[in-house]
Design an enzyme around this catalytic site. Structure first.
Site, PDB file in Angstrom:
ATOM      1  CG  ASN A  10      11.347   4.335   1.986  1.00  0.00           C
ATOM      2  OD1 ASN A  10      11.706   5.238   1.248  1.00  0.00           O
ATOM      3  ND2 ASN A  10      11.620   3.064   1.728  1.00  0.00           N
TER       4      ASN A  10
ATOM      5  CE  LYS B 202       2.974   4.458   8.721  1.00  0.00           C
ATOM      6  NZ  LYS B 202       3.132   5.809   8.129  1.00  0.00           N
TER       7      LYS B 202
ATOM      8  CB  SER C 291      -0.631   2.073  10.471  1.00  0.00           C
ATOM      9  OG  SER C 291      -1.191   0.840  10.068  1.00  0.00           O
TER      10      SER C 291
ATOM     11  CE1 TYR D  26       3.232   1.275   6.978  1.00  0.00           C
ATOM     12  CE2 TYR D  26       1.427   0.057   7.987  1.00  0.00           C
ATOM     13  CZ  TYR D  26       1.900   1.183   7.339  1.00  0.00           C
ATOM     14  OH  TYR D  26       1.036   2.217   7.062  1.00  0.00           O
TER      15      TYR D  26
END
Length: 232
Positions: A60, A126, A85, A122
């Site tokens: 994703n 990013k 982020s 995560y």
């Protein structure tokens, strides 16, 4: 474009319903159809969970972002704003710096010139998105701005949470910041997306200078419990 249909109240009156696409960011055909005739992209899609597993962030967040860049370049998009982020640099928050770095007057600042230092997978995804942006800017001349978003909450800063109050981004300032990403002229940039908080360890100087960002909110205008000072 969103994976699930938007409610009517989330679609601005100026947006024609036929211009709203419901699709997965990894669906190449849908992404390319959505890019047709587009001047600028604000890419917010992906798995936002800090604890997201590798298979999800790979599909994703990394593959999906590459798909977006590729389609944008082929469609002649001029500007691409990537929602990065705070997790891309979360490991700078070391035990010898915290919690002092979350407090007013502490001098430590990240300004976007530092290397990524992710705090989770995560954050890795990013950081990968920022690097993809560097590649597509250098090789395809698309303008790219990466916004390392802090802690986005609507009506007040995170309650009783020093870190969240130091990186608070209000809805109003968030909307203004991404509007600046569409209107400003830039090449390749990394900026921080937070409000003008007294507590801060992210510098917003670059966002001000390059994008014309002028945030209006400050977590210091609220109590530690999240109540407006004029009502406390």
């Amino acid at each position: 474009m969103d994976r699930e249909p938007l409610s009517d109240e989330k679609i601005p009156e100026s947006v024609d319903p036929t211009d709203v696409y419901v699709a997965d960011v990894t669906d190449e055909t849908a992404v390319r159809n959505a890019m047709d005739g587009v001047y600028a992209v604000i890419h917010l899609a992906g798995d936002p969970r800090p604890e997201a597993p590798w298979d999800s962030v790979l599909r994703n967040n990394i593959d999906g972002t590459q798909q977006m860049f590729d389609a944008a370049v082929d469609a002649g998009v001029e500007k691409f704003a990537f929602a990065s982020s705070n997790h891309a640099v979360g490991a700078y928050e070391t035990t010898d710096r915290t919690p002092d770095m979350y407090r007013p007057h502490h001098e430590f600042r990240l300004d976007g010139t530092e290397l990524p230092r992710p705090s989770n997978l995560y954050g890795v995804s990013k950081a990968a998105g920022e690097t993809l942006g560097r590649y597509y800017h250098d090789h395809h001349d698309i303008s790219v701005v990466n916004v390392r978003i802090g802690n986005l909450t609507q009506h007040h800063p995170p309650k009783e949470y020093e870190r969240g109050q130091a990186m608070w981004l209000s809805y109003r300032d968030c909307a203004h910041l991404f509007e600046c990403c569409i209107e400003a002229d830039y090449d390749y940039e990394i900026v921080y997306g937070i409000s003008d908080n007294d507590r801060k360890y992210y510098s917003i100087d670059r966002a001000r200078a390059v994008l014309g960002y002028d945030p209006q909110d400050n977590s210091a205008e609220f109590t530690f419990e999240g109540e407006p000072l004029d009502e406390a």
